[in-house]
Scaffold this motif. Structure first.
Motif, PDB file in Angstrom:
ATOM      1  N   SER A 118       0.835  -1.192   0.000  1.00  3.97           N
ATOM      2  CA  SER A 118       0.000   0.000   0.000  1.00  3.97           C
ATOM      3  C   SER A 118       0.872   1.246   0.000  1.00  3.97           C
ATOM      4  O   SER A 118       2.001   1.227   0.493  1.00  3.97           O
ATOM      5  CB  SER A 118      -0.898   0.003   1.241  1.00  3.97           C
ATOM      6  OG  SER A 118      -1.706   1.148   1.270  1.00  3.97           O
ATOM      7  N   ASN A 119       0.321   2.317  -0.535  1.00  9.64           N
ATOM      8  CA  ASN A 119       1.047   3.583  -0.483  1.00  9.64           C
ATOM      9  C   ASN A 119       0.484   4.505   0.602  1.00  9.64           C
ATOM     10  O   ASN A 119       0.838   5.668   0.667  1.00  9.64           O
ATOM     11  CB  ASN A 119       1.001   4.289  -1.846  1.00  9.64           C
ATOM     12  CG  ASN A 119      -0.375   4.820  -2.169  1.00  9.64           C
ATOM     13  OD1 ASN A 119      -1.370   4.241  -1.757  1.00  9.64           O
ATOM     14  ND2 ASN A 119      -0.442   5.912  -2.899  1.00  9.64           N
ATOM     15  N   ALA A 120      -0.397   3.963   1.446  1.00  7.79           N
ATOM     16  CA  ALA A 120      -1.016   4.750   2.509  1.00  7.79           C
ATOM     17  C   ALA A 120      -1.331   3.836   3.694  1.00  7.79           C
ATOM     18  O   ALA A 120      -1.539   2.638   3.518  1.00  7.79           O
ATOM     19  CB  ALA A 120      -2.301   5.393   1.989  1.00  7.79           C
ATOM     20  N   PRO A 121      -1.420   4.404   4.884  1.00  6.15           N
ATOM     21  CA  PRO A 121      -1.650   3.568   6.064  1.00  6.15           C
ATOM     22  C   PRO A 121      -3.055   2.990   6.153  1.00  6.15           C
ATOM     23  O   PRO A 121      -3.303   2.088   6.942  1.00  6.15           O
ATOM     24  CB  PRO A 121      -1.405   4.531   7.227  1.00  6.15           C
ATOM     25  CG  PRO A 121      -1.697   5.878   6.676  1.00  6.15           C
ATOM     26  CD  PRO A 121      -1.254   5.821   5.235  1.00  6.15           C
ATOM     27  N   PHE A 122      -3.967   3.465   5.330  1.00  2.00           N
ATOM     28  CA  PHE A 122      -5.384   3.120   5.473  1.00  2.00           C
ATOM     29  C   PHE A 122      -5.781   1.841   4.745  1.00  2.00           C
ATOM     30  O   PHE A 122      -6.883   1.350   4.959  1.00  2.00           O
ATOM     31  CB  PHE A 122      -6.234   4.280   4.967  1.00  2.00           C
ATOM     32  CG  PHE A 122      -5.755   5.605   5.471  1.00  2.00           C
ATOM     33  CD1 PHE A 122      -5.930   5.958   6.802  1.00  2.00           C
ATOM     34  CD2 PHE A 122      -5.080   6.477   4.643  1.00  2.00           C
ATOM     35  CE1 PHE A 122      -5.466   7.172   7.289  1.00  2.00           C
ATOM     36  CE2 PHE A 122      -4.611   7.691   5.123  1.00  2.00           C
ATOM     37  CZ  PHE A 122      -4.797   8.039   6.446  1.00  2.00           C
ATOM     38  N   LEU A 123      -4.933   1.318   3.883  1.00  2.00           N
ATOM     39  CA  LEU A 123      -5.273   0.143   3.074  1.00  2.00           C
ATOM     40  C   LEU A 123      -4.408  -1.032   3.485  1.00  2.00           C
ATOM     41  O   LEU A 123      -3.211  -1.054   3.202  1.00  2.00           O
ATOM     42  CB  LEU A 123      -5.061   0.448   1.586  1.00  2.00           C
ATOM     43  CG  LEU A 123      -5.844   1.621   1.034  1.00  2.00           C
ATOM     44  CD1 LEU A 123      -5.406   1.917  -0.393  1.00  2.00           C
ATOM     45  CD2 LEU A 123      -7.333   1.330   1.084  1.00  2.00           C
ATOM     46  N   ARG A 124      -5.029  -2.024   4.151  1.00  2.00           N
ATOM     47  CA  ARG A 124      -4.311  -3.214   4.610  1.00  2.00           C
ATOM     48  C   ARG A 124      -5.264  -4.392   4.649  1.00  2.00           C
ATOM     49  O   ARG A 124      -6.460  -4.216   4.843  1.00  2.00           O
ATOM     50  CB  ARG A 124      -3.774  -3.024   6.026  1.00  2.00           C
ATOM     51  CG  ARG A 124      -2.888  -1.839   6.213  1.00  2.00           C
ATOM     52  CD  ARG A 124      -2.703  -1.608   7.709  1.00  2.00           C
ATOM     53  NE  ARG A 124      -2.151  -0.298   7.942  1.00  2.00           N
ATOM     54  CZ  ARG A 124      -1.016  -0.076   8.560  1.00  2.00           C
ATOM     55  NH1 ARG A 124      -0.322  -1.069   9.025  1.00  2.00           N
ATOM     56  NH2 ARG A 124      -0.572   1.137   8.730  1.00  2.00           N
ATOM     57  N   PRO A 125      -4.732  -5.617   4.544  1.00  4.27           N
ATOM     58  CA  PRO A 125      -5.602  -6.795   4.681  1.00  4.27           C
ATOM     59  C   PRO A 125      -6.223  -6.841   6.072  1.00  4.27           C
ATOM     60  O   PRO A 125      -5.604  -6.453   7.060  1.00  4.27           O
ATOM     61  CB  PRO A 125      -4.642  -7.973   4.487  1.00  4.27           C
ATOM     62  CG  PRO A 125      -3.489  -7.402   3.740  1.00  4.27           C
ATOM     63  CD  PRO A 125      -3.366  -5.973   4.191  1.00  4.27           C
ATOM     64  N   GLU A 126      -7.451  -7.342   6.142  1.00  6.08           N
ATOM     65  CA  GLU A 126      -8.161  -7.460   7.405  1.00  6.08           C
ATOM     66  C   GLU A 126      -7.575  -8.619   8.202  1.00  6.08           C
ATOM     67  O   GLU A 126      -7.655  -9.772   7.777  1.00  6.08           O
ATOM     68  CB  GLU A 126      -9.640  -7.705   7.154  1.00  6.08           C
ATOM     69  CG  GLU A 126     -10.312  -6.596   6.377  1.00  6.08           C
ATOM     70  CD  GLU A 126     -11.716  -6.981   5.976  1.00  6.08           C
ATOM     71  OE1 GLU A 126     -12.593  -7.018   6.862  1.00  6.08           O
ATOM     72  OE2 GLU A 126     -11.913  -7.258   4.781  1.00  6.08           O
TER      73      GLU A 126
END
Length: 174
Positions: free
Chosen positions: A142-150
Motif C-alpha cells: 500500500s502507499n497509505a496507512p489506510f489500506l491493509r488486509p483485514e
C-alpha cells in the motif's frame, strides 16, 4: 519510482537488525515453513500500532497453520523498543530497514511531513507471504496507512490457500 516484486519469484532475502539482539532474516523463517512479513510505517503511526495490537491475538491461528510472523520497520532501535514496551508484541521485531531495502522489496517510501512525525523516510505498509521454497506466494503493498488486509480474516484465507494447494496468482505475463 516504485518497483513491485513479482509473485512466484524468489523473495529477496533481507537481513535487518532484530530487537533483542542479532538479526532477523526476511524470507527465511526460523520457526515454521512459511513466513508472513508485515512491514509497518513506524511507531509514529497510530494505525500501525492498532494493527499490531490486532495481530497479537491471531498469532496462534498463524502458528497452527505453520506460519511464522515477523514485523519490521525503518524505526531505529529506540522506537522499536518503545513499541515493544507500550504495546507488547510477542512477534520478532526487525528495525532499521534501509531505503535501499525498502525499494528492493518494492515498498512505497514516504518522507516525514514534520520532524514531530518521525526523523527519517519510512516504508508504507506491506505484507509478504513467503512459501517454503522461498518464493513470494502472496503480496499486498500500500502507499497509505489506510489500506491493509483485514487481520480478522487473514489466517482463514491463508489456511484456505494452504489446504487447497491454491496456486500463486498474478503470474500471467501475456
Amino acid at each position: 519510482m516504485h518497483n513491485a516484486l513479482s509473485s512466484a519469484a524468489p523473495f529477496p532475502v533481507t537481513t535487518v537488525s532484530r530487537l533483542g539482539g542479532g538479526t532477523l532474516t526476511l524470507g527465511k523463517p526460523e520457526t515454521a515453513d512459511w513466513q508472513l512479513i508485515l512491514v509497518y510505517r513506524g511507531l509514529h503511526c497510530p494505525i500501525c500500532r492498532g494493527y499490531m495490537e490486532d495481530l497479537e491475538p491471531r498469532l496462534s491461528e498463524f502458528a497452527e497453520i505453520g506460519i511464522e510472523v515477523v514485523i519490521v520497520s525503518a524505526d531505529p532501535v529506540e522506537k522499536a523498543e518503545k513499541l515493544r514496551a507500550d504495546h507488547a508484541p510477542t512477534v520478532p521485531i526487525g528495525f532499521d530497514l534501509s531505503i535501499a531495502q525498502m525499494k528492493m522489496l518494492g515498498l512505497y517510501v514516504s518522507a516525514p511531513r514534520t520532524p514531530q512525525e518521525t526523523d527519517r523516510p519510512y516504508a508504507e505498509p506491506g505484507l509478504f507471504l513467503v512459501n517454503p521454497e522461498g518464493h513470494l506466494h502472496m503480496v499486498d503493498i500500500s502507499n497509505a496507512p489506510f489500506l491493509r488486509p483485514e487481520l480478522d480474516k487473514l489466517p482463514a484465507r491463508i489456511k484456505f490457500v494452504l489446504d487447497n494447494d491454491h496456486p500463486i496468482r498474478g503470474t500471467y505475463d501475456g
